[in-house]
Design an enzyme around this catalytic site. Structure first.
Site, PDB file in Angstrom:
ATOM      1  N   LYS A 113       0.857  -1.185   0.000  1.00 22.43           N
ATOM      2  CA  LYS A 113       0.000   0.000   0.000  1.00 22.43           C
ATOM      3  C   LYS A 113       0.886   1.225   0.000  1.00 22.43           C
ATOM      4  CE  LYS A 113      -4.487   0.672   0.203  1.00 22.43           C
ATOM      5  NZ  LYS A 113      -5.496  -0.295  -0.271  1.00 22.43           N
TER       6      LYS A 113
HETATM    7  N1  GLU Z   1      -7.134  -0.110  -3.790  1.00 21.39           N
HETATM    8  C1  GLU Z   1      -7.887  -1.265  -4.172  1.00 21.39           C
HETATM    9  C2  GLU Z   1      -8.000  -2.241  -3.007  1.00 21.39           C
HETATM   10  O1  GLU Z   1      -7.780  -1.856  -1.883  1.00 21.39           O
HETATM   11  C3  GLU Z   1      -7.330  -1.917  -5.422  1.00 21.39           C
HETATM   12  C4  GLU Z   1      -5.920  -2.393  -5.311  1.00 21.39           C
HETATM   13  C5  GLU Z   1      -5.364  -2.886  -6.635  1.00 21.39           C
HETATM   14  O2  GLU Z   1      -6.121  -2.952  -7.599  1.00 21.39           O
HETATM   15  O3  GLU Z   1      -4.178  -3.188  -6.657  1.00 21.39           O
HETATM   16  O4  GLU Z   1      -8.377  -3.360  -3.168  1.00 21.39           O
END
Ligand code: GLU
Length: 424
Positions: A113
């Site tokens: 993240k």
């Molecule tokens: N931010 C989204 C999640 O928390 C998508 C993450 C992604 O597609 O890598 O699932």
């Protein structure tokens, strides 16, 4: 880089909640102390302080993070959020959650993240572009199509992903690298169906749950908290599937009509007026009242911590589909389970987003793109398989669906750690 120390605060944050359930899953899976210790800490954390030229010609410092949990199943994967409350601790917790999400969805990824502490609502497009590009340059040593693949998250979207691809490509002699990030504009190698993927995945798991609960969707009513990307798409999927949509809401409040709302008309109304509130023929209700409505399916798709120990016993829905991350507190989860409410936990319900991100990454590597139908069909397969695994774990071990989701996800990661052994 820092030596991470996971802090625990008095109030449970989303990150604390993720750790809480990992701690509960660990003894059920008979994990060794060293395995628990290893998986509780991220492998790598990058903190970057960097300058951005603001419109008033002053240079301002911003802080950003990229945390990679454990790249044991494949490259790291996870979004980038721009928000005034971003902290290292939050990003750590969210990276951990991404590991469980990608594992549960059976993707060849591990969790990551990123985030920048900023308030995008108070920044011009030019300032946001300069911030995104500089942040991308700062984290560029640790991201890449086989290393760590960012994506959109809170207050970031295809536009920001386009800027990131361009910035990193510029650093590599203009080499175009679409597989570097997902959630891109279609013209840059984005996938069809990525925008509605979170809601569509949630809808597929809703259909599976209704089968399990022996409920006919045509006899159900639904209430949706939040009318952003996830909430709005879920509203029309449920409506088109035969459920009666009795209430929806946004940050300004909610609307209710016992005879049903037309989600498309509500969408147009919100587009014109800025809110769902005031939609003709509806009664105004609060966001809290929406959670306590007499309905079968409740879909929290906005903020964290909406269902708490204070209102969990007033929730009347039979099924809760958590499209938002962390809408139910730990105490509320227990109350709802004791009352027999069936919960599709967040990282299963909203796992469709990262699953179509995976499809996008695969398509980018082949430079061969799928039809929207193919994307939806494969998403359905992934969601249904993940749902069935969680349901089996829930029934076999007589644990909550949330703990079952953690156990399923953690088990796969542990298997991979053991298969690789230790370079210690
Ligand atoms: N931010 C989204 C999640 O928390 C998508 C993450 C992604 O597609 O890598 O699932």
């Amino acid at each position: 880089m820092t030596e991470p120390e996971l802090k625990r605060t008095g109030e449970l944050t989303l990150a604390d909640t993720a750790r809480h359930f990992f701690d509960e899953a660990a003894p059920k899976l008979k994990l060794s102390e060293s395995m628990i210790e290893l998986l509780s800490y991220p492998k790598r954390e990058l903190i970057v302080n960097f300058p951005v030229m603001m419109d008033n010609n002053q240079v301002k410092r911003f802080v950003g993070y990229r945390v990679q949990h454990h790249p044991v199943l494949g490259p790291c994967k996870g979004g980038i959020r721009f928000h005034p409350q971003v902290t290292l601790e939050e990003v750590e917790g969210l990276a951990l959650l991404m590991t469980w999400k990608t594992s549960l969805m059976n993707l060849p990824f591990s969790g990551a993240k990123g985030g920048v502490r900023c308030n995008p609502k108070e920044m011009s497009v030019g300032e946001l572009e300069r911030l995104t590009r500089r942040y991308a340059a700062e984290i560029s040593p640790i991201i890449g199509p086989d290393l760590d693949i960012p994506a959109p998250d809170v207050y970031t979207g295809p536009r920001e992903m386009g800027w990131i691809v361009d910035t990193i490509s510029m650093h590599h002699d203009s080499q175009f690298m679409p597989g570097l990030v997902t959630g891109k504009p279609i013209v840059l190698g984005g996938s069809l169906g990525r925008d509605a993927a979170t809601a569509r995945g949630g809808y597929f798991t809703t259909l599976e749950s209704l089968k399990h609960l022996e409920l006919d969707i045509n006899q159900t009513s639904a209430a949706i908290q939040g009318y952003g990307n996830a909430g709005w798409h879920m509203a029309h999927f449920l409506h088109d599937g035969g459920s009666k949509l009795v209430a929806v809401s946004d940050s300004k409040g909610g609307i209710y009509n016992a005879n049903g709302l037309d989600p498309y008309k509500v969408f147009d109304y919100k587009k014109e007026s800025g809110s769902v509130v005031g939609f003709p023929g509806s009664d105004k209700i609060s966001n809290n009242e929406l959670l306590e409505l007499d309905c079968d399916i409740l879909v929290p798709s906005a903020l964290e911590d909406q269902i708490t120990k204070d209102n969990a016993d007033k929730v009347r829905a039979k099924l809760i589909v958590e499209l938002a991350n962390g809408p139910t507190s730990v105490e509320a989860d227990e109350i709802l389970n004791d009352r027999g409410v069936f919960i599709i936990p967040d990282f299963l319900a909203n796992g469709g987003g990262v699953t179509v991100s995976y499809f996008e990454w695969v398509q980018d590597r082949y430079r061969y793109f799928w039809s929207a139908e193919t994307v939806d069909e494969r998403l359905n397969q992934f969601m249904t398989t993940a749902f069935q695994k969680v349901l089996n774990m829930h029934l076999k071990h007589k644990v909550s669906t949330r703990l079952a989701a953690y156990m399923t996800a953690v088990e796969r990661v542990v298997e991979a750690v053991n298969a690789r052994g230790f370079y210690a």
